[in-house]
Design a protein around this motif. Sequence first.
Motif, mmCIF file in Angstrom:
data_model
loop_
_atom_site.group_PDB
_atom_site.id
_atom_site.type_symbol
_atom_site.label_atom_id
_atom_site.label_comp_id
_atom_site.label_asym_id
_atom_site.label_seq_id
_atom_site.Cartn_x
_atom_site.Cartn_y
_atom_site.Cartn_z
ATOM 1 N N VAL A 27 -3.881 8.205 7.219
ATOM 2 C CA VAL A 27 -5.120 7.842 7.939
ATOM 3 C C VAL A 27 -6.229 7.450 6.975
ATOM 4 N N PHE A 28 -6.082 7.786 5.697
ATOM 5 C CA PHE A 28 -7.114 7.459 4.704
ATOM 6 C C PHE A 28 -6.780 6.211 3.900
ATOM 7 N N MET A 29 -5.635 5.572 4.136
ATOM 8 C CA MET A 29 -5.220 4.476 3.260
ATOM 9 C C MET A 29 -6.010 3.199 3.534
ATOM 10 N N THR A 30 -6.221 2.453 2.459
ATOM 11 C CA THR A 30 -6.934 1.179 2.538
ATOM 12 C C THR A 30 -6.175 0.059 1.835
ATOM 13 N N ALA A 31 -5.103 0.382 1.126
ATOM 14 C CA ALA A 31 -4.328 -0.616 0.385
ATOM 15 C C ALA A 31 -2.839 -0.403 0.649
ATOM 16 N N SER A 32 -2.068 -1.465 0.465
ATOM 17 C CA SER A 32 -0.646 -1.397 0.799
ATOM 18 C C SER A 32 0.128 -0.429 -0.084
ATOM 19 N N TRP A 33 -0.311 -0.231 -1.356
ATOM 20 C CA TRP A 33 0.405 0.692 -2.230
ATOM 21 C C TRP A 33 0.334 2.117 -1.697
ATOM 22 N N GLN A 34 -0.743 2.424 -0.970
ATOM 23 C CA GLN A 34 -0.868 3.758 -0.385
ATOM 24 C C GLN A 34 0.132 3.952 0.759
ATOM 25 N N LEU A 35 0.432 2.878 1.479
ATOM 26 C CA LEU A 35 1.474 2.939 2.496
ATOM 27 C C LEU A 35 2.826 3.211 1.846
ATOM 28 N N LEU A 36 3.071 2.536 0.719
ATOM 29 C CA LEU A 36 4.321 2.758 -0.001
ATOM 30 C C LEU A 36 4.444 4.207 -0.466
ATOM 31 N N TYR A 61 -4.411 4.194 21.492
ATOM 32 C CA TYR A 61 -5.438 4.840 20.684
ATOM 33 C C TYR A 61 -5.441 4.396 19.224
ATOM 34 N N GLY A 62 -4.435 3.633 18.811
ATOM 35 C CA GLY A 62 -4.360 3.196 17.427
ATOM 36 C C GLY A 62 -3.298 3.962 16.660
ATOM 37 N N TRP A 63 -2.937 3.461 15.487
ATOM 38 C CA TRP A 63 -1.848 4.047 14.728
ATOM 39 C C TRP A 63 -2.224 5.368 14.062
ATOM 40 N N ARG A 64 -3.519 5.626 13.841
ATOM 41 C CA ARG A 64 -3.928 6.868 13.173
ATOM 42 C C ARG A 64 -3.610 8.121 13.996
#
Length: 452
Positions: free
Chosen positions: A126-135, A195-198
């Motif tokens: 829920v705090f990620m802002t960049a794709s590397w954080q998803l990884l 409600y969104g993905w978060r």
Amino acid sequence: MAKSWHILAFLPLVCGAGVDQAVRVTEVRTVVRRSRRLHWAWPVAFAAFVALVGAAGFRSAPSVLIDPLHEEFGWSRGTISAAVSINLLLYGFISPFAAALMERLGMRRVVAGALVLVSAGSGLTVFMTASWQLLLCWGVLVGTGTGAMALTFVATVTSRWFVRHRGLVSGILTAAGAAGQLIFLPLIAMLATDYGWRPASLTVAGAALVVVPIVLLLVRDRPSDVGTTAYGADPGAPVETVAAPATGTAARALTVLRDAARTPVFWLLAGGFAICGASTNGLIGTHFVPAAHDHGMSHTTAAGLLALVGLFDIAGTIASGWLTDRVDPRWLLGAYYTLRGASLLILPHLFAPTTEPPMWAFIIFYGLDWVATVPPTVALCRQRFGLSGPIVFGWVFASHQVGAAIAAFGAGLTRDQLGSYDLAWYVAGGLCALAALMSMRIRPIEQGTPKH
């Protein structure tokens, strides 16, 4: 009831039958009392089922988040699919090390720790802002956590706790993966849509923590820990045990791999299971929802269909476990892969904005076949590799996830480049025919032949 037993115990004495008969009646009383107790194997299996339900749901959640993440962050489907691929790879490659770690630390500690890791990985998204954080979150943390609860956990539980009904219990626990999809996918899809993905990610994090107390309360590492034997074991038979590896968990897992890799049967099982992963988790599990959406179907409807695959998979996998106790596992694998490949070749012609009868037929059939391959594969690993079977199955399962990761990334890339998933379905169908041939090439084990 207790009073009646006292009367029965002393009745022979009153009748002059002697002390020996009284002792025998008392022994019968003890046997009956023990037979009425629930064998500890069943609570362990129940806790394992719940943990495996969660692991499957947590791991499959990204499949319904591909489009929401694409819409919010603008990340390509290939980038998002890369996170899923990392998840799938770790889900497989952590598996044999987790099996060896269970020999050293025990199942309870490993599984409880894995659930905490999944919760952290899902919650941090829920705090990620960049794709590397998803990884990092969905790929590394969730992949590692769910990998520790992968199907090697099934092999470990059934090997340690069951002699009777081992194939059936293996099928039931494997079906937990389907139940996880059935429970989580529609819920996560609804939350992500409304409600969104978060909120969907936080739901996964909370659910993982809820399972921890169940594992700590019910799971025991070995029957000897509670003063019993495996369910269905002959009381006079020697107890099969594996000592904690003196050389370390990683060394134990790698040593087993080295020895198994010298046998043709390992490569035939691993190759077939890689195709199994490509045609299930990697392709259908990851891309069925966006593929159906490409043809005008809503995300919620498509996720519901994928959940139905899980529903029918419960029946199919339990039936496969029952059959594995009775039919040569090689023949079962050959039939499963052949039928699966045929259905994938037909799938591209079934997509439509609404769910028509042919699609319903595909969902039912594919569900019955989804992971029906697991019980016979587990059985073959145990037959051929003995007490090292769970770890060998961990490496075979790792190949399953390599195939899944390649398919997940390759299908996403195919969609980006060609604008359609059709080629991915056709390639997977052809590979399933190859898996059927590989399964039938495994030589039958002969009486008196030593296990590899």
